[in-house]
Design an enzyme around this catalytic site. Structure first.
Site, PDB file in Angstrom:
ATOM      1  N   GLY A 127      -0.566   6.625-121.107  1.00 65.64           N
ATOM      2  CA  GLY A 127      -1.977   6.945-121.199  1.00 65.64           C
ATOM      3  C   GLY A 127      -2.866   5.873-121.785  1.00 65.64           C
ATOM      4  O   GLY A 127      -4.066   6.104-121.961  1.00 65.64           O
TER       5      GLY A 127
ATOM      6  N   PRO B 265       4.269   4.089-119.615  1.00 68.17           N
ATOM      7  CA  PRO B 265       3.030   3.545-119.064  1.00 68.17           C
ATOM      8  C   PRO B 265       3.008   3.599-117.544  1.00 68.17           C
ATOM      9  O   PRO B 265       4.024   3.377-116.881  1.00 68.17           O
ATOM     10  CB  PRO B 265       3.053   2.088-119.550  1.00 68.17           C
ATOM     11  CG  PRO B 265       4.515   1.764-119.636  1.00 68.17           C
ATOM     12  CD  PRO B 265       5.183   3.041-120.104  1.00 68.17           C
TER      13      PRO B 265
ATOM     14  N   TYR C  42     -12.987  12.969-110.038  1.00 65.62           N
ATOM     15  CA  TYR C  42     -13.146  12.727-111.471  1.00 65.62           C
ATOM     16  C   TYR C  42     -14.508  12.135-111.826  1.00 65.62           C
ATOM     17  O   TYR C  42     -14.833  12.035-113.010  1.00 65.62           O
ATOM     18  CB  TYR C  42     -12.078  11.744-111.982  1.00 65.62           C
ATOM     19  CG  TYR C  42     -10.654  12.187-111.820  1.00 65.62           C
ATOM     20  CD1 TYR C  42     -10.280  13.515-111.977  1.00 65.62           C
ATOM     21  CD2 TYR C  42      -9.649  11.264-111.518  1.00 65.62           C
ATOM     22  CE1 TYR C  42      -8.954  13.909-111.836  1.00 65.62           C
ATOM     23  CE2 TYR C  42      -8.323  11.645-111.375  1.00 65.62           C
ATOM     24  CZ  TYR C  42      -7.985  12.972-111.531  1.00 65.62           C
ATOM     25  OH  TYR C  42      -6.677  13.354-111.393  1.00 65.62           O
TER      26      TYR C  42
ATOM     27  N   ARG D 135      -0.698   3.772-115.514  1.00 66.19           N
ATOM     28  CA  ARG D 135      -1.998   3.151-115.243  1.00 66.19           C
ATOM     29  C   ARG D 135      -2.091   1.748-115.849  1.00 66.19           C
ATOM     30  O   ARG D 135      -2.588   0.807-115.216  1.00 66.19           O
ATOM     31  CB  ARG D 135      -3.102   4.039-115.815  1.00 66.19           C
ATOM     32  CG  ARG D 135      -4.507   3.590-115.447  1.00 66.19           C
ATOM     33  CD  ARG D 135      -5.553   4.334-116.290  1.00 66.19           C
ATOM     34  NE  ARG D 135      -5.412   5.769-116.201  1.00 66.19           N
ATOM     35  CZ  ARG D 135      -6.048   6.542-115.332  1.00 66.19           C
ATOM     36  NH1 ARG D 135      -6.871   5.992-114.461  1.00 66.19           N
ATOM     37  NH2 ARG D 135      -5.868   7.846-115.339  1.00 66.19           N
TER      38      ARG D 135
ATOM     39  N   CYS E 210     -16.186  13.552 -93.716  1.00 71.43           N
ATOM     40  CA  CYS E 210     -17.195  14.609 -93.593  1.00 71.43           C
ATOM     41  C   CYS E 210     -17.188  15.498 -94.841  1.00 71.43           C
ATOM     42  O   CYS E 210     -16.816  16.672 -94.803  1.00 71.43           O
ATOM     43  CB  CYS E 210     -16.925  15.437 -92.329  1.00 71.43           C
ATOM     44  SG  CYS E 210     -18.278  16.546 -91.907  1.00 71.43           S
TER      45      CYS E 210
END
Length: 461
Positions: free
Chosen positions: A254, A294, A337, A296, A364
């Site tokens: 994180g 870990p 998000y 990200r 769309c």
């Protein structure tokens, strides 16, 4: 790698992943990004091998000689070639499904370095993990322990387990990525932790390994982690007094990364020494092994998503749009998000008019945007780079609107390595079954597919 003495380092990548030439053109390692777009088309994910390797090495260096295991979070980016790079550097894997364990092991990962989290482990997932001999299950509920034990008795294979604790800690992150609050679906509530360990200790096919926790994503400082260590240390010490000695403490992942040049990432060199100091101070078990997960912070800044401007369009209320060929099907984070990604031209366009634009895709859906209110000087046909796109980009891609998945390539110095074969809409329909209800179709299936194939790659330039 090429000599970069005359180049300007890039603010959103560690080391030499991405940089701009003196003329302002964006490169990935030794390769101009526009060359990749010409060769493979867009949308296109481009990963830097040097960027991935540097991040993993940063975690290893931060731990030094301390007993530890880095387990890359597969959910962040799970393409096989990326997982091979992770395995090659000796890292383990944090998996949240049987499919992710399959990917990690097919990529050469060591099952003894695999931890299995997730709140909904199926019988099939558990059986596969047991047969593969993974390091441990991170148990997320009392019911899950019961299911794992039942499968172990059926197969005659012991399960190594940890309990994932919900510490009820506010990591001060976006609600969409907070996993350590008391109302989260993740982990075991505090009042059930000790009883669950005591129950596990009495089960003949269960072997207790450690304790785990994950408080959220995009955490900006070490402070929430240190509060988590205090919570976990209390359990480790109490269990030791009761004769249950744990072998590792898993502090999750994180750590925050920079999505904007003004943001400061939470570097391993800052986070890991603080965690080591806290664990050694507060945990009574000598030299307990420290795990981190870990994802990200390994992959996000090591990749970009390339996209081509299709049209510029004016709307009401002076709203201006740049319609590009990437969309929420390639990068869904902005849509779900509200996430920010820096978007910039790969090659500067000095003659283009600078204006405030919403960067939107062709899907769309009104939520199909990649960035709003961006001050850009671009024209139709220009190539854009969407930055910090490696994490939860391709891993969350979909085929909504019958759009094929994007191509992915890895840059290794001056080498370009495709990570998957190109996909078209023809691939999306190939495995579907026909009901045979239309006796006289307007066109034969063969004719339709032939016409579609003929049109692929057509240009009017």
């Amino acid at each position: 790698m090429a000599d970069r003495n005359l180049t300007r380092p890039d603010e959103l990548s560690q080391g030499l992943s991405f940089y701009r030439s003196p003329e302002g053109e964006l490169f990935c390692e030794d390769i101009p990004l526009r060359d990749l777009a010409r060769r493979f088309g867009t949308p296109l994910y481009v990963y830097s091998r040097a960027g991935i390797a540097e991040r993993l090495e940063a975690y290893e260096k931060a731990f030094g000689e301390e007993p530890h295991q880095v387990c890359y979070a597969v959910k962040a980016a799970s393409t096989r070639g990326i997982l091979e790079l992770v395995a090659r550097q000796g890292a383990g894997f944090d998996c949240v499904s049987g499919g992710e364990i399959l990917r990690a092991l097919e990529a050469g990962g060591d099952p003894k370095k695999v931890v299995f989290s997730g709140v909904g482990k199926s019988v099939a997932d558990i059986a596969f993990a047991l047969r593969a001999g993974i390091k441990c299950f991170n148990i997320e509920s009392p019911a899950e322990l019961d299911r794992i034990h039942a499968v172990t008795e059926r197969l005659g294979i012991e399960a190594h387990v940890s309990v994932r604790v919900n510490p009820n800690i506010d990591a001060h992150v976006d609600a969409h990525v907070a996993t350590g609050l008391g109302d989260s679906k993740f982990g075991v509530k505090l009042t059930e932790v000790i009883p669950l360990y005591e129950k596990a200790a009495k089960l003949p096919m269960i072997r207790i390994e450690g304790i785990s926790c994950h408080i959220g994503s995009q955490v900006e400082s070490a402070e929430p982690y240190l509060r988590m260590v205090t919570v976990l240390a209390g359990f480790v010490n109490e269990l030791a007094r009761r004769g249950i000695v744990l072998h590792h403490i898993d502090l999750g992942g994180g750590a925050g990364v920079a999505y904007h040049p003004d943001e400061k990432p939470l570097e391993p060199s800052e986070l890991i020494p603080a965690l080591i100091k806290a664990v050694r101070r507060e945990v009574s078990v000598p030299d307990i092994e420290i795990f981190v997960e870990p994802g990200r912070s390994v992959i996000a800044q090591a990749a970009v998503l390339l996209t081509t401007v299709q049209y510029l369009k004016s709307g009401l209320f002076e709203r201006q749009f740049a319609i590009v060929d990437a969309s929420m099907t390639e990068l869904v984070r902005p849509a779900i998000y509200g996430s920010y990604h820096l978007i910039e031209p790969v090659v500067p366009h000095p003659k283009a008019q600078r204006q405030i634009l919403n960067i939107v895709g062709p899907v769309c859906e009104s939520t199909d945007f990649l960035g709003n209110d961006r001050n850009l000087a671009i024209e139709a046909g220009d190539l854009l780079a969407i930055r910090t796109a490696g994490a939860y980009g391709m891993a969350m891609a979909s085929t909504y609107n019958s759009r094929p998945l994007p191509m992915e390539v890895l840059v290794d110095g001056s080498r370009v390595i495709p990570l998957r074969r190109p996909q078209t809409a023809l691939d999306l329909t190939r495995d579907e079954e026909t009901l045979g209800l239309v006796k006289n179709p307007g066109m034969s299936e063969e004719a339709v597919r032939s016409l579609f194939a003929q049109s692929l790659g057509m240009s009017i330039e």
